[in-house]
Design a protein around this motif. Sequence first.
Motif, mmCIF file in Angstrom:
data_model
loop_
_atom_site.group_PDB
_atom_site.id
_atom_site.type_symbol
_atom_site.label_atom_id
_atom_site.label_comp_id
_atom_site.label_asym_id
_atom_site.label_seq_id
_atom_site.Cartn_x
_atom_site.Cartn_y
_atom_site.Cartn_z
ATOM 1 N N SER A 1 0.806 -1.219 0.000
ATOM 2 C CA SER A 1 0.000 0.000 0.000
ATOM 3 C C SER A 1 0.840 1.269 0.000
ATOM 4 O O SER A 1 0.326 2.348 -0.306
ATOM 5 C CB SER A 1 -0.950 0.007 1.200
ATOM 6 N N LEU A 2 2.114 1.167 0.301
ATOM 7 C CA LEU A 2 2.982 2.350 0.327
ATOM 8 C C LEU A 2 3.671 2.624 -1.001
ATOM 9 O O LEU A 2 4.315 3.649 -1.164
ATOM 10 C CB LEU A 2 4.052 2.185 1.417
ATOM 11 N N LEU A 3 3.543 1.726 -1.956
ATOM 12 C CA LEU A 3 4.314 1.817 -3.194
ATOM 13 C C LEU A 3 3.689 2.697 -4.265
ATOM 14 O O LEU A 3 4.358 3.049 -5.235
ATOM 15 C CB LEU A 3 4.566 0.412 -3.755
ATOM 16 N N GLY A 4 2.420 3.044 -4.123
ATOM 17 C CA GLY A 4 1.771 3.870 -5.135
ATOM 18 C C GLY A 4 1.845 3.214 -6.499
ATOM 19 O O GLY A 4 1.720 1.997 -6.628
ATOM 20 N N LEU A 5 2.093 4.002 -7.528
ATOM 21 C CA LEU A 5 2.202 3.484 -8.892
ATOM 22 C C LEU A 5 3.646 3.187 -9.296
ATOM 23 O O LEU A 5 3.911 2.916 -10.466
ATOM 24 C CB LEU A 5 1.607 4.500 -9.873
ATOM 25 N N THR A 6 4.574 3.215 -8.344
ATOM 26 C CA THR A 6 5.993 3.116 -8.678
ATOM 27 C C THR A 6 6.362 1.824 -9.392
ATOM 28 O O THR A 6 7.326 1.804 -10.150
ATOM 29 C CB THR A 6 6.882 3.264 -7.429
ATOM 30 N N GLU A 7 5.629 0.752 -9.164
ATOM 31 C CA GLU A 7 5.957 -0.510 -9.831
ATOM 32 C C GLU A 7 5.169 -0.711 -11.120
ATOM 33 O O GLU A 7 5.427 -1.636 -11.866
ATOM 34 C CB GLU A 7 5.701 -1.673 -8.885
#
Length: 184
Positions: free
Chosen positions: A73-79
């Motif tokens: 839930s902390l990664l946002g759209l980064t992946e």
Amino acid sequence: MERTSSFILDQGALSFQATEYDVFEKFSSNFLKGLRAVEEAVNLSYTDRIGLRYLDAVFPKSGETLRDYLCGSLLGLTEKLEETVVHAFSETLVKTDSINVRSRVIIQDGEVGFPPDLQPLTLNLPERFRHLQGRHAIMDTDGWFDTREAFKLERISEQLTLIHTGIDRAFRASVTENALKAWG
């Protein structure tokens, strides 16, 4: 001497900052020594706010990603996006009794970053962080009491311990079991 810790004293606050953090007990002991010295010089009568703030840099090892260290839930759209990440930001504020804990996670590409309110950094950055490059996260966890109370070093010490416990809960909720094992 090594410029890895310092006190900042202004009209309304005493702050202790360190770039080499060992354990909470040593950090809080050093802070309380400085606060005791100020109290002896000016006879403090009350506190309005007691707080702790931790910055943790998370740089994945080769072959790993931030998902190996941070909850999804902390990664946002980064992946999901291939472009350079200027930043992704997550913030949660919780309150338990009279303790507030704000957990922020900032993900970006490049050198290790610091929140804008801590710039310029006047302390030396540890060698292990100086040459890191790539996608990383800065976990910025801040806890505080904001109740006016009579000045008592013992009470401040108790509050620091309670705040540290609240911050530790937020930190552990933010990271994976893999991260805890790797940093153990």
